[in-house]
Design a protein around this motif. Structure first.
Motif, PDB file in Angstrom:
ATOM      1  N   GLN A 355      13.666 -10.147  27.234  1.00 45.51           N
ATOM      2  CA  GLN A 355      13.387 -11.397  27.932  1.00 45.51           C
ATOM      3  C   GLN A 355      12.028 -11.969  27.526  1.00 45.51           C
ATOM      4  OE1 GLN A 355      13.825 -10.404  32.067  1.00 45.51           O
ATOM      5  NE2 GLN A 355      16.064 -10.361  31.970  1.00 45.51           N
ATOM      6  N   TYR A 356      11.041 -11.100  27.384  1.00 43.98           N
ATOM      7  CA  TYR A 356       9.728 -11.607  27.002  1.00 43.98           C
ATOM      8  C   TYR A 356       9.741 -12.156  25.581  1.00 43.98           C
ATOM      9  CZ  TYR A 356       4.997 -12.270  25.679  1.00 43.98           C
ATOM     10  OH  TYR A 356       3.846 -12.866  25.215  1.00 43.98           O
ATOM     11  N   ALA A 360       8.871 -15.902  24.507  1.00 41.10           N
ATOM     12  CA  ALA A 360       7.753 -16.155  23.596  1.00 41.10           C
ATOM     13  C   ALA A 360       8.199 -16.952  22.386  1.00 41.10           C
ATOM     14  CB  ALA A 360       7.135 -14.821  23.140  1.00 41.10           C
ATOM     15  N   LEU A 361       9.387 -16.665  21.875  1.00 49.12           N
ATOM     16  CA  LEU A 361       9.911 -17.418  20.731  1.00 49.12           C
ATOM     17  C   LEU A 361      10.174 -18.866  21.123  1.00 49.12           C
ATOM     18  CD1 LEU A 361      12.403 -14.827  19.194  1.00 49.12           C
ATOM     19  CD2 LEU A 361      10.256 -15.629  18.197  1.00 49.12           C
ATOM     20  N   SER A 362      10.711 -19.060  22.334  1.00 44.82           N
ATOM     21  CA  SER A 362      10.958 -20.435  22.808  1.00 44.82           C
ATOM     22  C   SER A 362       9.649 -21.203  22.947  1.00 44.82           C
ATOM     23  CB  SER A 362      11.701 -20.397  24.154  1.00 44.82           C
ATOM     24  OG  SER A 362      12.965 -19.802  24.016  1.00 44.82           O
TER      25      SER A 362
END
Length: 366
Positions: A355-356, A360-362
């Motif tokens: 999820q992190y 972070a990519l988004s």
């Protein structure tokens, strides 16, 4: 000189004689075998079909070409959904299929593939190889004269292709959908009309309108089968297949005739092929999904209300089945008890990490 010559010849003869005696014993330990394996899958599905071929190659190479297994796709020797019967009757020595195809024989067989809201791929491997899964599944398959092994796992599957959007539970009512095993029973409580079809029959049924929706595996296989051409809404997750395992079936009588070395090679080859299938799907699904989206596929998550309704319906089906089948009840308790033990750890480690990284990519793309 003559005496020494005689002794030398005698000793050489004795060695040669002992080798001659030993050779047949060695040959008996490594017999030349030619077996047939009937698959539920077609050659066009190179991941599902290909895993069976990979397994056979490992066995052949591991025995220096002495144990040869010829693979036959679904329908060539027996129909795709009759592989278990063929192995049980020793029509073929081996089969490659999915336990939930035979849900009608005994719902306990579905645990060998996947059940709604069950184990994911790593949890399934742990249950089968490190906990009670293999022992419990051997008990079930023993009724059918079969020795079973895991032979691949697709990972979590997609929720399928739909001609119309699924915005609420009401949108499921009257939906004619290709699905298998417990998923069909659960969805039928919500108004779906489930139908079980082998891979080769799904696309024509969807194209003609005999089906309104289909679920099969995931982007890579679904793209090959052409579902996106006739149904544009692609839903996730496949809550009925959190980690769908395919299996190797061996006729028990034939298994017991095998040397221990061949039995060990089969076990090792099946494990290697199982891990390879998951790796292949992980490698191929992401790129296939991107291709599908670029061609107009509409990706949708199931609404939370739909997921909650499916969860509640699943519990009812489990209660009803447990009331009629004591062995199912016992395996369900073991299987779900194991899931409940593992999920907290996965939420702490895997889920929080994924999820992190996803968030972070988004954020980085903005």
């Amino acid at each position: 000189m003559q005496r020494r010559s005689f002794l030398k010849k005698a000793s050489v003869g004795a060695v040669a004689g002992s080798a001659a005696v030993a050779a047949p014993v060695f040959a008996q330990d490594t017999p030349t075998l030619n077996w047939r394996l009937a698959s539920s899958f077609t050659r066009g599905l190179d991941t599902l079909w290909g895993t069976g071929e990979l397994f056979s190659r490992y066995v052949r190479e591991g025995t220096n070409g002495k144990f040869n297994i010829r693979n036959f796709p679904g329908g060539e020797i027996v129909p795709p959904l009759q592989v278990l019967d063929a192995v049980q009757k020793n029509t073929v020595e081996m089969g490659n299929s999915s336990g939930y195809y035979y849900h009608g024989k005994d719902p306990s067989l579905s645990f060998d593939t996947a059940v709604p809201f069950g184990l994911n791929v790593r949890q399934m491997n742990a249950w089968m190889w490190e906990a009670d899964g293999m022992k419990l599944m051997r008990e079930v398959y023993g009724d059918y004269n079969i020795i079973n092994f895991p032979l691949g796992n697709t990972g979590t599957q997609m929720g399928g292709w739909y001609r119309k959007e699924i915005k609420s539970v009401d949108d499921l009512k009257g939906l004619k959908m290709r699905t298998a095993g417990f998923a069909g029973e659960v969805l039928s409580l919500l108004g779906v009309v489930p139908q079980q079809l082998p891979a080769g029959d799904i696309y024509p049924a969807l194209e003609k309108g005999t089906l309104d929706a289909v679920e099969f595996v995931g982007p890579y296989d679904d793209e090959k089968l052409g579902f996106a051409k006739v149904a544009k809404f692609y839903y996730y997750p496949g809550w009925w297949e959190g980690g769908a395992q395919t299996s190797l079936y061996i006729n028990k009588g034939e298994w017991e005739k095998l040397p221990k070395s061949y039995q060990s090679i089969i076990e090792a080859a099946s494990r290697a092929a199982t891990v390879t299938m998951t790796a292949r799907y992980d490698n191929l699904n992401s790129t296939a999904l991107r291709r599908l989206l670029s061609q107009g596929t509409q990706l949708r998550p199931f609404p939370r209300a739909v997921m909650d309704a499916c969860w509640d319906a699943t519990q009812k089906v489990y209660e009803q089945t447990s009331a009629k089948n004591e062995r199912f009840k016992r395996i369900l308790a073991n299987y779900m008890g194991y899931r409940d033990e593992l999920v907290p750890w996965f939420r702490i480690a895997e889920a929080s990490y994924d999820q992190y990284v996803g968030a972070a990519l988004s954020r980085a793309k903005k």
